[in-house]
Design an enzyme around this catalytic site. Structure first.
Site, PDB file in Angstrom:
ATOM      1  N   CYS A 167       0.145   4.022   2.792  1.00 12.04           N
ATOM      2  CA  CYS A 167       0.579   3.397   4.137  1.00 12.04           C
ATOM      3  C   CYS A 167       1.905   3.740   4.251  1.00 12.04           C
ATOM      4  O   CYS A 167       2.290   4.285   5.581  1.00 12.04           O
ATOM      5  CB  CYS A 167       0.333   2.025   3.966  1.00 12.04           C
ATOM      6  SG  CYS A 167      -1.326   1.352   3.988  1.00 12.04           S
TER       7      CYS A 167
ATOM      8  N   CYS B 112       0.770  -1.205   0.066  1.00 11.45           N
ATOM      9  CA  CYS B 112       0.057   0.034   0.008  1.00 11.45           C
ATOM     10  C   CYS B 112       0.736   1.316  -0.112  1.00 11.45           C
ATOM     11  O   CYS B 112       1.648   1.455   1.096  1.00 11.45           O
ATOM     12  CB  CYS B 112      -0.757  -0.105   1.432  1.00 11.45           C
ATOM     13  SG  CYS B 112      -1.801   1.358   1.551  1.00 11.45           S
TER      14      CYS B 112
END
Length: 329
Positions: free
Chosen positions: A85, A82
């Site tokens: 993230c 991600c």
């Protein structure tokens, strides 16, 4: 997922973690051994912990619930693949350290902890929540600037104090010279977003996905190479398609219509939102050779949209893109 726009920040409604809370309480009630010195479990007590940033799993989350009776716990649901993230996690870790034991950060890998992903209703990642006194609160989804994340931390601490959770933890073996964050320090101004990006974020804050979609489309029309807008459009379109639908409804329709392209697109959206990337890719790629015309084009467009969400460098995207090209040509 890359460049995930946020949903409304601030303290929203609690999600249902009752089964996890009960599981955490049962071992605690069964263990009659006295607590070690300096590790009080009552609200407001101080506690020694190995780190202010901890990795937790479906099996160890009971520790977070117990810890949250002393200090509020921020929960960061993330994944290795991600992109946002990787932008957000350092901010969360830095702020957690700055607050010097008034808050703890619990990191949850979405790929390996499906029970927590479901419990927090994490439809996209990163998803950030809090647990205060064993009770969870949704905070925000997506990568926010540091100044906004700091505001969320302040709201969490205020909510914790109102609920009698006002203790402090210390790191095992750390000195006592760590200074808490000074509330009077001036905060750096966050770098402004491009106008249409900001308008899209503002619309998402209000739950107005249609306006956010239009703002991203305008940004792309002005600059077709604006990858943040392309990824943002893909993400908010996903949120819009899932808005108001339940997982049971979507999966039931897909089960009843294995060759129904619309139903399979919807369940693939659900898979992507829950981090089940390969399931979503495989489901649609299996359908591509079996349909033609507008149905095949719908599958191609949706897959390309997913590729933007996950990132061109991801090995799963590379493999899926290769398989899609083979099926089409």
């Amino acid at each position: 997922m890359t460049n995930v726009p946020p949903t409304p920040s601030g303290l929203r409604g609690a999600v249902d973690l009752s089964s996890l809370v009960e599981r955490a309480q049962r071992p605690a009630a069964q263990q009659a051994a006295p607590a070690a010195p300096g590790t009080g479990s009552e609200t407001g007590a101080d506690l020694t912990v190995p780190s202010l940033v901890i990795d937790v799993t479906d099996d160890t989350f009971q520790d977070v619930l117990q810890l949250s009776t002393i200090v509020p716990v921020i929960v960061d649901i993330w994944a290795e693949w991600c992109g946002p993230c990787k932008q957000l996690s350092p901010i969360l870790e830095q702020l957690t350290e700055e607050y010097a034991g008034r808050v703890v950060l619990a990191k949850v890998d979405a790929d390996t902890n499906p029970q927590l992903v479901q419990a927090f209703q994490a439809q996209s990642i990163p998803t950030v929540a809090a647990v205060i006194g064993g009770r969870p609160l949704g905070l925000f989804v997506g990568a926010l600037p540091e100044a906004q994340v700091r505001d969320v931390y302040e709201q969490v601490l205020q909510a914790a104090e109102q609920n009698g959770v006002s203790g402090r933890v210390t790191v095992d073996g750390a000195g006592t010279d760590t200074e808490p964050v000074e509330q009077g320090e001036p905060e750096p101004e966050p770098e402004p977003l491009p106008p249409h990006h900001q308008a899209a974020y503002d619309a998402i804050e209000q739950g107005d996905y249609a306006t956010a979609i239009q703002e991203y489309k305008t940004a792309i029309a002005q600059d077709p190479h604006d990858q943040m807008a392309v990824a943002g459009l893909a993400q908010v379109s996903l949120l819009d398609r899932l808005n108001g639908r339940t997982a049971d409804e979507i999966r039931s329709a897909a089960g009843e219509g294995p060759s129904d392209v619309g139903a399979q697109l919807a369940v693939a959206d659900l898979d992507i939102s829950g981090g089940h990337v390969e399931d979503a890719f495989g489901r649609l790629l299996d359908l591509v050779p079996t349909v033609f015309g507008s149905d095949r084009e719908s599958l191609r467009v949706r897959l390309v949209e997913y590729f933007e969400l996950i990132g061109a460098e991801d090995p799963r995207v590379i493999a899926a893109r290769r398989r899609l090209a083979s099926a089409l040509y």
